[in-house]
Design a protein around this motif. Structure first.
Motif, PDB file in Angstrom:
ATOM      1  N   ASP A  90       0.852  -1.189   0.000  1.00 41.91           N
ATOM      2  CA  ASP A  90       0.000   0.000   0.000  1.00 41.91           C
ATOM      3  C   ASP A  90       0.887   1.238   0.000  1.00 41.91           C
ATOM      4  OD1 ASP A  90       0.703  -0.348   2.833  1.00 41.91           O
ATOM      5  OD2 ASP A  90      -0.779   1.218   3.219  1.00 41.91           O
ATOM      6  N   SER A  91       0.280   2.379  -0.293  1.00 39.78           N
ATOM      7  CA  SER A  91       1.004   3.635  -0.423  1.00 39.78           C
ATOM      8  C   SER A  91       0.019   4.780  -0.206  1.00 39.78           C
ATOM      9  CB  SER A  91       1.639   3.706  -1.820  1.00 39.78           C
ATOM     10  OG  SER A  91       2.572   4.733  -1.916  1.00 39.78           O
ATOM     11  N   GLN A  93       3.860   5.671   1.545  1.00 43.21           N
ATOM     12  CA  GLN A  93       4.613   5.332   2.728  1.00 43.21           C
ATOM     13  C   GLN A  93       4.833   6.596   3.559  1.00 43.21           C
ATOM     14  OE1 GLN A  93       5.446   2.083   3.622  1.00 43.21           O
ATOM     15  NE2 GLN A  93       4.007   1.753   1.933  1.00 43.21           N
ATOM     16  N   THR A  94       5.394   6.449   4.738  1.00 43.95           N
ATOM     17  CA  THR A  94       5.627   7.600   5.607  1.00 43.95           C
ATOM     18  C   THR A  94       6.581   8.581   4.931  1.00 43.95           C
ATOM     19  OG1 THR A  94       5.233   6.278   7.593  1.00 43.95           O
ATOM     20  CG2 THR A  94       6.483   8.331   7.859  1.00 43.95           C
ATOM     21  N   SER A 103       2.166   8.102  -4.874  1.00 47.61           N
ATOM     22  CA  SER A 103       1.510   6.934  -4.291  1.00 47.61           C
ATOM     23  C   SER A 103       1.533   5.829  -5.345  1.00 47.61           C
ATOM     24  CB  SER A 103       0.069   7.259  -3.899  1.00 47.61           C
ATOM     25  OG  SER A 103      -0.555   6.140  -3.311  1.00 47.61           O
ATOM     26  N   ASN A 145       2.239   6.159   7.443  1.00 55.79           N
ATOM     27  CA  ASN A 145       1.669   4.866   7.094  1.00 55.79           C
ATOM     28  C   ASN A 145       1.632   3.982   8.332  1.00 55.79           C
ATOM     29  OD1 ASN A 145       1.570   2.001   6.155  1.00 55.79           O
ATOM     30  ND2 ASN A 145       1.494   2.976   4.149  1.00 55.79           N
ATOM     31  N   SER A 147      -0.346   0.958   8.302  1.00 54.01           N
ATOM     32  CA  SER A 147      -1.044  -0.236   7.836  1.00 54.01           C
ATOM     33  C   SER A 147      -0.490  -1.509   8.453  1.00 54.01           C
ATOM     34  CB  SER A 147      -0.971  -0.327   6.311  1.00 54.01           C
ATOM     35  OG  SER A 147      -1.557   0.801   5.701  1.00 54.01           O
ATOM     36  N   MET A 152      -5.517  -1.277   5.373  1.00 57.24           N
ATOM     37  CA  MET A 152      -4.799  -0.056   5.033  1.00 57.24           C
ATOM     38  C   MET A 152      -5.142   1.005   6.059  1.00 57.24           C
ATOM     39  SD  MET A 152      -5.375   0.022   0.899  1.00 57.24           S
ATOM     40  CE  MET A 152      -4.763   1.699   0.809  1.00 57.24           C
ATOM     41  N   GLN A 154      -3.728   4.893   6.843  1.00 53.88           N
ATOM     42  CA  GLN A 154      -2.822   5.984   6.493  1.00 53.88           C
ATOM     43  C   GLN A 154      -3.346   7.292   7.074  1.00 53.88           C
ATOM     44  OE1 GLN A 154      -3.390   5.255   2.437  1.00 53.88           O
ATOM     45  NE2 GLN A 154      -1.875   3.631   2.297  1.00 53.88           N
ATOM     46  N   SER A 201      -4.396   7.430  -1.096  1.00 55.69           N
ATOM     47  CA  SER A 201      -4.303   6.042  -0.651  1.00 55.69           C
ATOM     48  C   SER A 201      -4.514   5.049  -1.796  1.00 55.69           C
ATOM     49  CB  SER A 201      -5.323   5.777   0.451  1.00 55.69           C
ATOM     50  OG  SER A 201      -5.095   6.631   1.552  1.00 55.69           O
TER      51      SER A 201
END
Length: 261
Positions: A90-91, A93-94, A103, A145, A147, A152, A154, A201
């Motif tokens: 998933d995206s 990320q931090t 993303s 992030n 997750s 998910m 975020q 997201s």
């Protein structure tokens, strides 16, 4: 090849005193179900979604000693009601201190070999690519992030005002030497905290092969945090008065899983 796309769109508004906030939720879930693959994939994207603290881009209160309502955090979760699915990627990320964020949640499927893996960052990709990749500006904001293997999770958070780093509403108070001479005014908030904060997201869920057809439910939950801060003085000490109002939208969308082909 069996692929099925489920698109969804919602628009919802909520008033805070005379100010109106809004969520524009756009997205799609794409199921890829190929006989030669050992997995069934479900990719999700919220591209085109945003949260606006004010639908006209202005705050009800916008003075040196009183600002609000602005948005300083948006939390997004997405999950499936089938325990068989796991979250594979998933995206975003931090992130921290970047103005543009990409993303990207994509897999490349080798249909003949029955394997899958990340899309190569260099060279020419071969095979079928599933998932989504897009970029947006997150000026003065950051992504966090949180997750896990099933859901998910975020969080998008305001990271800076016009004059300082931002973690809490009291960071809007200008406590610099210059600011104290001017009565400790409140900094202005970034544009994204008022209008069209993008939700970026994306993710890919996977499970063991489903012969299908069947249906799984996707739950999308968005919580916006809206803030009003007033700066007052008490015995020559700055005393902030902070009012925080969260608003949660939650929707359930049925997603069709086609028969494997």
């Amino acid at each position: 090849m069996a692929q099925e796309t489920t698109s969804f769109a919602k628009y919802d508004k909520k008033g805070y005193e005379s100010q109106v906030a809004a969520l524009r939720l756009n997205g799609e879930a794409v199921v890829t179900n190929i006989k030669s693959m050992k997995r069934t994939f479900l990719s999700v994207s919220l591209e085109g979604s945003n949260v606006a603290a004010s639908i006209d881009g202005t705050m009800q209160y916008d003075k040196d000693d009183l600002r609000g309502y602005y948005c300083d955090q948006v939390d997004v979760t997405m999950s499936l009601d089938s325990p068989a699915f796991t979250l594979r990627t998933d995206s975003p990320q931090t992130t921290s201190g970047v103005s543009s964020v990409t993303s990207s949640s994509q897999f490349q499927l080798d249909v003949n070999a029955g394997t899958f893996g990340p899309v190569p960052t260099t060279g020419v990709s071969t095979g079928l690519v599933i998932g989504t990749s897009f970029s947006r500006s997150l000026e003065d904001w950051k992504a966090v992030n949180l997750s896990d293997g099933k859901k998910m999770n975020q969080s998008y958070r305001m990271a800076a005002s016009e004059g300082a780093a931002y973690e809490t509403p009291t960071d809007l108070i200008d406590m610099s030497a210059k600011g104290q001479l001017e009565g400790c005014p409140l900094f202005h908030v970034p544009d994204l905290s008022l209008a069209n904060m993008p939700l970026m997201s994306t993710g890919i869920f996977a499970t063991d092969k489903i012969l299908g057809p069947s249906t799984v439910n996707l739950t999308v939950t968005v919580t916006g945090h809206f803030v009003r801060i007033e700066k007052t003085f008490e015995l020559f000490v700055v005393k902030p008065d902070v009012l925080r109002k969260p608003w949660t939208w939650s929707y359930k969308f049925p997603v069709t899983i086609p028969a494997a082909d």
